[in-house]
Design a protein around this motif. Structure first.
Motif, PDB file in Angstrom:
ATOM      1  N   ALA A 189       0.828  -1.203   0.000  1.00 43.23           N
ATOM      2  CA  ALA A 189       0.000   0.000   0.000  1.00 43.23           C
ATOM      3  C   ALA A 189       0.861   1.252   0.000  1.00 43.23           C
ATOM      4  O   ALA A 189       0.388   2.340  -0.298  1.00 43.23           O
ATOM      5  CB  ALA A 189      -0.914   0.005   1.226  1.00 43.23           C
TER       6      ALA A 189
ATOM      7  N   GLY B 131      -1.240   2.043  -3.352  1.00 47.69           N
ATOM      8  CA  GLY B 131      -2.516   1.905  -2.661  1.00 47.69           C
ATOM      9  C   GLY B 131      -3.359   0.755  -3.139  1.00 47.69           C
ATOM     10  O   GLY B 131      -4.359   0.420  -2.533  1.00 47.69           O
TER      11      GLY B 131
ATOM     12  N   THR C 219      -5.657   2.951   1.315  1.00 46.25           N
ATOM     13  CA  THR C 219      -4.843   4.164   1.381  1.00 46.25           C
ATOM     14  C   THR C 219      -3.448   3.800   1.859  1.00 46.25           C
ATOM     15  O   THR C 219      -3.255   2.826   2.593  1.00 46.25           O
ATOM     16  CB  THR C 219      -5.455   5.184   2.347  1.00 46.25           C
ATOM     17  OG1 THR C 219      -5.672   4.553   3.613  1.00 46.25           O
ATOM     18  CG2 THR C 219      -6.764   5.715   1.817  1.00 46.25           C
ATOM     19  N   PRO C 220      -2.439   4.559   1.458  1.00 43.12           N
ATOM     20  CA  PRO C 220      -1.059   4.252   1.857  1.00 43.12           C
ATOM     21  C   PRO C 220      -0.890   4.206   3.363  1.00 43.12           C
ATOM     22  O   PRO C 220      -1.533   4.956   4.101  1.00 43.12           O
ATOM     23  CB  PRO C 220      -0.249   5.408   1.250  1.00 43.12           C
ATOM     24  CG  PRO C 220      -1.089   5.898   0.113  1.00 43.12           C
ATOM     25  CD  PRO C 220      -2.511   5.715   0.560  1.00 43.12           C
TER      26      PRO C 220
ATOM     27  N   SER D 249      -1.139   7.055   6.591  1.00 41.23           N
ATOM     28  CA  SER D 249      -2.164   8.089   6.458  1.00 41.23           C
ATOM     29  C   SER D 249      -2.827   8.314   7.808  1.00 41.23           C
ATOM     30  O   SER D 249      -2.904   7.415   8.647  1.00 41.23           O
ATOM     31  CB  SER D 249      -3.213   7.671   5.426  1.00 41.23           C
ATOM     32  OG  SER D 249      -2.624   7.513   4.159  1.00 41.23           O
TER      33      SER D 249
ATOM     34  N   GLN E 153      -6.734   5.504   7.750  1.00 44.58           N
ATOM     35  CA  GLN E 153      -6.700   4.456   6.743  1.00 44.58           C
ATOM     36  C   GLN E 153      -8.122   4.129   6.291  1.00 44.58           C
ATOM     37  O   GLN E 153      -9.036   4.006   7.112  1.00 44.58           O
ATOM     38  CB  GLN E 153      -6.061   3.190   7.328  1.00 44.58           C
ATOM     39  CG  GLN E 153      -4.568   3.318   7.553  1.00 44.58           C
ATOM     40  CD  GLN E 153      -3.801   2.337   6.674  1.00 44.58           C
ATOM     41  OE1 GLN E 153      -3.768   2.481   5.461  1.00 44.58           O
ATOM     42  NE2 GLN E 153      -3.194   1.365   7.302  1.00 44.58           N
ATOM     43  N   HIS E 154      -8.311   3.978   5.010  1.00 44.63           N
ATOM     44  CA  HIS E 154      -9.603   3.499   4.548  1.00 44.63           C
ATOM     45  C   HIS E 154      -9.399   2.620   3.321  1.00 44.63           C
ATOM     46  O   HIS E 154      -8.455   2.784   2.569  1.00 44.63           O
ATOM     47  CB  HIS E 154     -10.560   4.655   4.244  1.00 44.63           C
ATOM     48  CG  HIS E 154     -10.155   5.515   3.089  1.00 44.63           C
ATOM     49  ND1 HIS E 154      -9.371   6.629   3.240  1.00 44.63           N
ATOM     50  CD2 HIS E 154     -10.421   5.417   1.757  1.00 44.63           C
ATOM     51  CE1 HIS E 154      -9.181   7.192   2.058  1.00 44.63           C
ATOM     52  NE2 HIS E 154      -9.799   6.479   1.132  1.00 44.63           N
ATOM     53  N   ARG E 155     -10.321   1.686   3.174  1.00 44.20           N
ATOM     54  CA  ARG E 155     -10.283   0.743   2.054  1.00 44.20           C
ATOM     55  C   ARG E 155     -11.571   0.865   1.262  1.00 44.20           C
ATOM     56  O   ARG E 155     -12.661   0.942   1.835  1.00 44.20           O
ATOM     57  CB  ARG E 155     -10.129  -0.692   2.556  1.00 44.20           C
ATOM     58  CG  ARG E 155     -10.036  -1.735   1.435  1.00 44.20           C
ATOM     59  CD  ARG E 155     -10.076  -3.156   1.973  1.00 44.20           C
ATOM     60  NE  ARG E 155      -8.940  -3.478   2.794  1.00 44.20           N
ATOM     61  CZ  ARG E 155      -7.744  -3.880   2.333  1.00 44.20           C
ATOM     62  NH1 ARG E 155      -7.549  -3.995   1.038  1.00 44.20           N
ATOM     63  NH2 ARG E 155      -6.772  -4.168   3.157  1.00 44.20           N
ATOM     64  N   THR E 156     -11.432   0.887  -0.057  1.00 48.39           N
ATOM     65  CA  THR E 156     -12.595   0.937  -0.936  1.00 48.39           C
ATOM     66  C   THR E 156     -12.580  -0.268  -1.862  1.00 48.39           C
ATOM     67  O   THR E 156     -11.619  -0.476  -2.600  1.00 48.39           O
ATOM     68  CB  THR E 156     -12.614   2.232  -1.778  1.00 48.39           C
ATOM     69  OG1 THR E 156     -12.722   3.359  -0.914  1.00 48.39           O
ATOM     70  CG2 THR E 156     -13.806   2.226  -2.736  1.00 48.39           C
TER      71      THR E 156
ATOM     72  N   THR F 116     -16.841   1.435   1.120  1.00 44.39           N
ATOM     73  CA  THR F 116     -15.663   1.955   1.822  1.00 44.39           C
ATOM     74  C   THR F 116     -15.799   1.806   3.328  1.00 44.39           C
ATOM     75  O   THR F 116     -16.865   2.037   3.891  1.00 44.39           O
ATOM     76  CB  THR F 116     -15.457   3.451   1.486  1.00 44.39           C
ATOM     77  OG1 THR F 116     -15.284   3.590   0.076  1.00 44.39           O
ATOM     78  CG2 THR F 116     -14.231   4.008   2.194  1.00 44.39           C
TER      79      THR F 116
ATOM     80  N   GLN G 249     -13.688   2.974   6.912  1.00 45.35           N
ATOM     81  CA  GLN G 249     -12.629   3.773   7.528  1.00 45.35           C
ATOM     82  C   GLN G 249     -12.717   3.603   9.045  1.00 45.35           C
ATOM     83  O   GLN G 249     -13.600   4.169   9.692  1.00 45.35           O
ATOM     84  CB  GLN G 249     -12.769   5.249   7.157  1.00 45.35           C
ATOM     85  CG  GLN G 249     -11.688   6.135   7.773  1.00 45.35           C
ATOM     86  CD  GLN G 249     -11.798   7.573   7.310  1.00 45.35           C
ATOM     87  OE1 GLN G 249     -11.923   7.819   6.120  1.00 45.35           O
ATOM     88  NE2 GLN G 249     -11.747   8.510   8.254  1.00 45.35           N
TER      89      GLN G 249
ATOM     90  N   SER H  90      -6.409   5.016  13.271  1.00 45.35           N
ATOM     91  CA  SER H  90      -5.583   4.988  12.066  1.00 45.35           C
ATOM     92  C   SER H  90      -4.684   3.761  12.006  1.00 45.35           C
ATOM     93  O   SER H  90      -4.182   3.402  10.949  1.00 45.35           O
ATOM     94  CB  SER H  90      -4.725   6.257  11.990  1.00 45.35           C
ATOM     95  OG  SER H  90      -3.861   6.342  13.125  1.00 45.35           O
TER      96      SER H  90
END
Length: 275
Positions: free
Chosen positions: A175, A179, A216-217, A220, A223-226, A243, A245, A249
């Motif tokens: 990531a 990402g 997300t890298p 961050s 952090q969140h994933r989609t 998504t 979040q 973090s």
């Protein structure tokens, strides 16, 4: 009298020749054997469902944890969703839902696009297929060979074996680089499971489908994933974006859960279009 009879006979013969010539001219004018152009068939769907009413409330509550604990008025607001602004709801429609809970935020969006071909030689379905392929190419899925190499032996239960996309794209990049990852599943150490969660083509969803997974890298602040599921059914293309979040973090959203729920929603929407 004999002369009159002969004149009648000559007139009859002349009339017969004239009639035959007329038939021949008519046949020539119709140009038999000339290629005829027929318009390509229209798409199966002429309208789109109302996006914000396309998902049952029970399904939304499952996809948006914490909704059931909200006061009734807030629940209704969440479940109503926010319609996308479009200028022609017969061609494009969408909706977005979002809920916030102590452990994090979940959001969901759906987008319906009805493709119409204005070329009489190209069907709506074929044009929709072209639009879908562009979306798949833009997702930059890992190639089948790359996924198989990463998996080691390409076990049959790993969907990554059917992945499509641009050759050389390795979905195992961390990531930190771009990402895009299915390997970072939120704590999973099972290599086979991680491989099966890579961005990939889906074999049994509509006419064509693929799944993408973006995290997300690392580092961050949030952090969140989609997870995106895109599928085509006839001349309609559906895009689902789901998504997660977490509130902390340091937590990584679980890829497996998000992918399973996004695919399950995709199957329900396919059934909705089949009704």
């Amino acid at each position: 009298m004999a002369y009159a009879s002969g004149a009648v006979l000559i007139a009859a013969l002349a009339a017969g020749c004239s009639s035959g010539t007329g038939t021949g001219d008519s046949a020539t004018d119709s140009k038999p054997g000339a290629p005829t152009t027929s318009a390509a068939p229209p798409g199966k769907y002429r309208t789109l469902p109302e996006a914000c009413r396309s998902i049952a409330p029970a399904t939304l509550k499952d996809l948006l944890p914490g909704t059931s604990e909200l006061p009734e008025a807030q629940q209704e607001k969440v479940l109503d969703g926010s319609p996308a602004v479009t200028y022609d709801t017969d061609r494009r429609a969408g909706c977005r839902w979002k809920t916030e809970a102590p452990d994090g935020t979940r959001s969901l969006s759906v987008d319906f696009e009805r493709v119409v071909s204005y070329d009489p030689a190209v069907s709506d379905d074929d044009r929709a297929g072209e639009v879908y392929e562009k979306k798949k190419a833009a997702a930059d899925l890992p190639s089948a060979s790359t996924s198989s190499d990463s998996a080691g032996n390409g076990t049959p239960d790993s969907p990554s074996g059917t992945a499509g996309g641009k050759p050389g794209k390795d979905a195992h990049t961390s990531a930190d680089t771009d990402g895009k990852t299915g390997g970072n599943t939120g704590g999973s150490t099972d290599g086979g499971t991680a491989d099966s969660l890579q961005p990939r083509v889906l074999d049994s969803l509509g006419d064509n489908a693929f799944l993408d997974d973006l995290l997300t890298p690392a580092g961050s602040t949030a952090q969140h994933r989609t997870v995106s599921v895109v599928f085509r059914t006839s001349n309609v293309i559906v895009t689902i974006q789901y998504t997660s979040q977490p509130a902390l973090s340091t937590e990584v959203p679980d890829s497996k859960e998000l992918q399973e729920k996004a695919q399950a929603l995709g199957r329900k929407l396919v059934d909705r279009f089949s009704e």
